[in-house]
Design a protein around this motif. Structure first.
Motif: not given
Length: 560
Positions: A205, A338-339, A341-343, A345-346
């Motif tokens: 992060k 980008r993917q 970052t989403h991963s 966070q999940q």
């Protein structure tokens, strides 16, 4: 073959019952010959097919891939023996060279290659053995007699094969091998509890906007810890490695999938950052204090913590800064951040609050960190601390004994690292390392002081290929090289800082140079031959930095 052709080869018989005694073909002979020829034709086809299969088998045979190593080992072992060596020394040197070649060419696991090497050295009695009286002799001299004091004959009391095997397995009691073994299990605990994933996600992060950002995060972690933890294996293998491995997992890389550009990038940066940070501080690696003390005793100079840090700061920090981009060019890792970052966070949301096992693990790691930092105060060896951590983690149910037993990477690395340690120690015991150093000083006689310094440091750097431990490398070569430098009139501070830097940095050359590197290399993200290649490229980059920016910096300091 048709009948007309066949009939030309059939035997002729006389039909004496014919009034004209005409010559005719015997139909029975015809059938027998036809059957015979058909069998011969079938056999020829089968034979041709078997030869083709045999050739293909030879081409694909694993034994054929080992031929270059076997030929090199045999050739060196049977070369004329130099004046300062013995036939036992040459056999050992030949087997060691064969092992290195085997790692590059043979289609065998590293542990298998080393198991064969130890077996050959045991059966040929090519070690230095200890007799019942405490004498050190070559193992092939066991049970022979010698003329002792007072003109009496005595026998060397040792078993040639048995004592050789004792030496072969002596590496399995080596502290470095056990420290690496324990570091693997600490890493298993960090992974199992999810603590490593939690830390790695926070790291991703903060700095994970690019592969370079992840690389610099690892470098920063090593730089912060290096002054306080005198064992590079404890620091790299026990603390930073588990986080790096968790970062790799967070990026969606399957550790069982084999080679990976992303995993290789993180592994090479992690292992190299560990070694560069070790070169920056006199407290960064266990062998560094020996380098400083030898410089003081041989040259009579002041070379403590301040002088070491001052001299190493510019080239080492620049090397650390250049490490991620150079490694990135070599492996070109590609990720969709980008993917990611989403991963991330999940995954962070799915972790939940810190578990009891994580708290127990954190307490154990903090205890280890305290004991490692305060080694001089607590007087507890780094390996003992790591071993204690494993026992505590088992007692606290963070790890189970079955998990320790099933950690095959830990056991595999333990075997081959311990085997390499034996070979390195025996190269010193049988005088091979001294022979190399003495030959070098004689070859440089008459060279200028600066050329002698650069030449000595380069040979010292690349002699790391002969060692499986940077500490063993220091113990074996620092004294002889400093002595050769004094004889050749080398600038003391310049040679001292070059040897200080290269004692750790040279470990980048091979995947077996030190425990921390062995841990990263064993993960399989980079194959062994490629690791040698990448290690050479990174090493050459470090040498360019050292002999350009470094020389300018040391000239400013007035060290030559």
């Amino acid at each position: 073959m048709n009948f007309n052709t066949l009939s030309e080869t059939l035997p002729l018989v006389s039909n004496r019952d014919s009034p004209h005694h005409s010559i005719s073909y015997d139909s029975t002979d015809h059938r027998q010959m036809d059957s015979l020829l058909r069998r011969r034709s079938s056999s020829s086809l089968q034979l041709s097919g078997s030869w083709k299969g045999y050739v293909e088998w030879i081409k694909s045979s694993r034994l054929v891939s080992a031929l270059p190593a076997l030929m090199l080992a045999f050739g060196i072992a049977h070369m004329p023996v130099p004046a300062d060596l013995t036939s036992t020394s040459m056999r050992l040197l030949g087997v060691f060279a064969g092992v290195i070649m085997g790692l590059l060419t043979a289609d065998y696991n590293m542990s298998v290659i080393l198991a064969v090497a130890l077996l050959v050295l045991t059966l040929t009695k090519s070690f230095m053995c200890t007799t019942a009286n405490g004498h050190l002799i070559e193992c092939d001299k066991c049970k022979t007699t010698y003329l002792g004091e007072g003109g009496h004959w005595h026998e060397y009391k040792c078993d040639p094969i048995g004592s050789s095997f004792d030496v072969a397995i002596s590496g399995f009691s080596n502290k470095v091998a056990w420290l690496v073994f324990c570091a693997f299990h600490i890493g298993k605990a960090v992974d199992k509890t999810g603590f490593g994933k939690r830390v790695s996600l926070a790291l991703v992060k903060a700095m994970g906007r690019s592969a370079l950002g992840l690389g610099y995060a690892v470098c920063l972690a090593e730089l912060v810890l290096a002054p306080f933890i005198p064992s590079n294996t404890a620091r790299g293998g026990g603390i930073v490695y588990p986080i790096v491995e968790s970062v790799i997992a967070s990026l969606g890389i399957d550790p069982q999938a084999g080679e990976s550009a992303v995993g290789g990038f993180m592994s090479l940066v992690g292992s190299s950052a560990n070694l560069i940070s070790s070169s920056l501080f006199v407290t960064g690696m266990a062998g560094n204090p020996l380098v400083a003390s030898k410089a003081v005793s041989i040259f009579g100079i002041e070379f403590g913590f301040t002088q070491w840090l001052l001299g190493a700061s510019v080239p080492a920090l620049l090397a650390m800064f250049m490490l991620p981009p150079i490694t990135h060019i070599l492996l070109r890792p590609k990720l969709d951040f980008r993917q990611l970052t989403h991963s991330v966070q999940q995954q962070s949301n799915s972790l939940g609050s810190i578990s009891r096992e994580e708290y127990r693990l954190c307490g154990t790691l903090l205890t280890c960190l305290t004991l490692w930092v305060g080694t001089s105060y607590f007087n507890i060896d780094a390996t003992v601390v790591a071993y204690m951590a494993i026992v505590i983690l088992i007692l606290l149910n963070v790890l189970s004994w079955d998990e320790v037993v099933k950690n095959h990477k830990a056991w595999d690395t333990f075997f081959w690292l311990a085997s390499f340690i034996v070979l390195a120690e025996q190269l010193t015991a049988l005088g091979v390392t001294d022979w190399i150093g003495n030959s070098l000083s004689r070859s440089l006689h008459g060279a200028s002081p600066l050329l002698s310094t650069v030449s000595l440091s380069l040979v010292y750097f690349f002699s790391m290929y002969l060692f499986s431990s940077i500490s063993s490398h220091v113990v074996a070569f620092v004294g002889p090289f400093f002595t050769a430098g004094r004889v050749l009139g080398c600038p003391p501070m310049l040679l001292a800082i070059l040897i200080a830097l290269f004692s750790s940095m040279a470990g980048i050359l091979t995947p077996f140079s030190t425990g921390s590197v062995a841990i990263y290399a064993s993960q399989g993200y980079v194959s062994q031959p490629k690791w040698f290649f990448y290690g050479l490229v990174l090493s050459l980059s470090l040498l360019v930095i050292t002999f350009t920016v470094g020389l300018i910096w040391w000239k400013i300091l007035g060290w030559y």
